[in-house]
Scaffold this motif. Sequence first.
Motif, mmCIF file in Angstrom:
data_model
loop_
_atom_site.group_PDB
_atom_site.id
_atom_site.type_symbol
_atom_site.label_atom_id
_atom_site.label_comp_id
_atom_site.label_asym_id
_atom_site.label_seq_id
_atom_site.Cartn_x
_atom_site.Cartn_y
_atom_site.Cartn_z
ATOM 1 N N ILE A 25 0.857 -1.178 0.000
ATOM 2 C CA ILE A 25 0.000 0.000 0.000
ATOM 3 C C ILE A 25 0.899 1.235 0.000
ATOM 4 N N ASP A 27 1.079 5.353 0.045
ATOM 5 C CA ASP A 27 0.341 6.566 0.409
ATOM 6 C C ASP A 27 0.835 7.736 -0.436
ATOM 7 N N LEU A 60 -1.474 -0.961 -4.110
ATOM 8 C CA LEU A 60 -2.685 -0.173 -3.910
ATOM 9 C C LEU A 60 -2.277 1.249 -3.539
ATOM 10 N N VAL A 62 -3.308 4.895 -2.084
ATOM 11 C CA VAL A 62 -4.293 5.579 -1.246
ATOM 12 C C VAL A 62 -3.964 7.066 -1.199
ATOM 13 N N ASN A 63 -4.967 7.875 -0.863
ATOM 14 C CA ASN A 63 -4.815 9.335 -0.854
ATOM 15 C C ASN A 63 -4.268 9.843 -2.187
ATOM 16 N N HIS A 64 -4.857 9.339 -3.252
ATOM 17 C CA HIS A 64 -4.398 9.638 -4.607
ATOM 18 C C HIS A 64 -5.020 10.890 -5.196
ATOM 19 N N GLU A 68 -14.065 9.635 -4.668
ATOM 20 C CA GLU A 68 -14.909 8.475 -4.945
ATOM 21 C C GLU A 68 -16.187 8.866 -5.673
ATOM 22 N N HIS A 239 -10.439 -5.950 -1.466
ATOM 23 C CA HIS A 239 -10.895 -4.575 -1.717
ATOM 24 C C HIS A 239 -10.500 -3.666 -0.564
ATOM 25 N N LEU A 240 -9.895 -2.530 -0.914
ATOM 26 C CA LEU A 240 -9.600 -1.477 0.054
ATOM 27 C C LEU A 240 -10.375 -0.241 -0.379
ATOM 28 N N GLY A 242 -11.781 3.060 -1.605
ATOM 29 C CA GLY A 242 -11.166 4.291 -2.073
ATOM 30 C C GLY A 242 -9.805 4.144 -2.719
ATOM 31 N N ALA A 243 -9.200 2.957 -2.629
ATOM 32 C CA ALA A 243 -7.854 2.768 -3.178
ATOM 33 C C ALA A 243 -7.912 2.510 -4.680
#
Length: 335
Positions: A25, A27, A60, A62-64, A68, A239-240, A242-243
């Motif tokens: 993951i 960030d 994955l 995140v905070n991309h 959503e 599944h995560l 929002g990722a």
Amino acid sequence: MSCCTSAPIVTQTCETLLSKCEVPIIDLAHMGTERCPQRGVVKQVGSKLVRALSEKGLALLVNHGIPECKMKAAYRAFDAFCELKEDSKAKYERVTSGNHGYVKPGPSKYTDEKEARHVFNVIGSEGNLPDEEVPGFRSAVDELARDFKQLSAMLLTALAVGLDQSPDFLLSKHSRLLGPGNESTLRLLYYPPLGAPAPGLARCGAHCDYGTFTLLAQDCEGGLEIQTPFGERWGRVGHLPGAILVKTGDILANWTNDQLPALRHRVVVPEHCGRGRHSVAFFVHPDNDASIKPLDTKIAILNQEAAPCRLQKKKRGVLNAYHHIQRRLRETYAS
């Protein structure tokens, strides 16, 4: 057809790679779609990205920076398109001269199975889109495409730095993303509910992606599996919320002498298959005239030598990105 936020909750019993902490993951909180991220952040993200793709073939993000709500707007727009009558949808079907357009459910391009999925490929901003039948379709697609393009540019910069190249090495080879002379594609996907799994039916057959890398956003409906790069084992990704998933394509594998392997992946019918599945894929391809010459970079990895995608033997003679993409399209859509 509805996004899974409004569907009944189903207990997930399948163990996933994510639940076993086997999916890196990354960030992007200080990078994402920022126009001028700090050099230190770019270097850090690039290092993590190269390590993840060399050891696992995917990660994955995140905070991309892509909200959503834009994903869900695209899901709703494509739902509305899929509910149109067949003759209305037929006006937007993909033609053999290009990759833009609608592809209806039918025989798998990769296996002997039948694929139960609706696909709409969007290349550039000038293609025929069903805005008359589905008001707001183009705006939903255009907004998402802009965000994916900007995120891709940041990832290309970080990836180049992580590969010990100049920051603009990859970006210069992808200067026309979603423009003329570039085959990058935004793909909307809807997999309708299937009831009980049936023999010879799949949601998407096993394959490797063609390009540099693929960004994949998906709802909470399961089914995506990858074949680990260091063996023949298939694993459910998980599944995560929002990722966005990033995974290597053929061309990046070729650029790096398979040190960043292209993963075979598929979408299977999950154990609880009473719901539809939505996803958006952004296939990042180099400009058509970009030379695909393997780099001299040596990537230190902790695992054994990767088992390359079985399609990679065919691509050693690739002269440029256009030749590669066109050959893979012919293989994919051959009757």
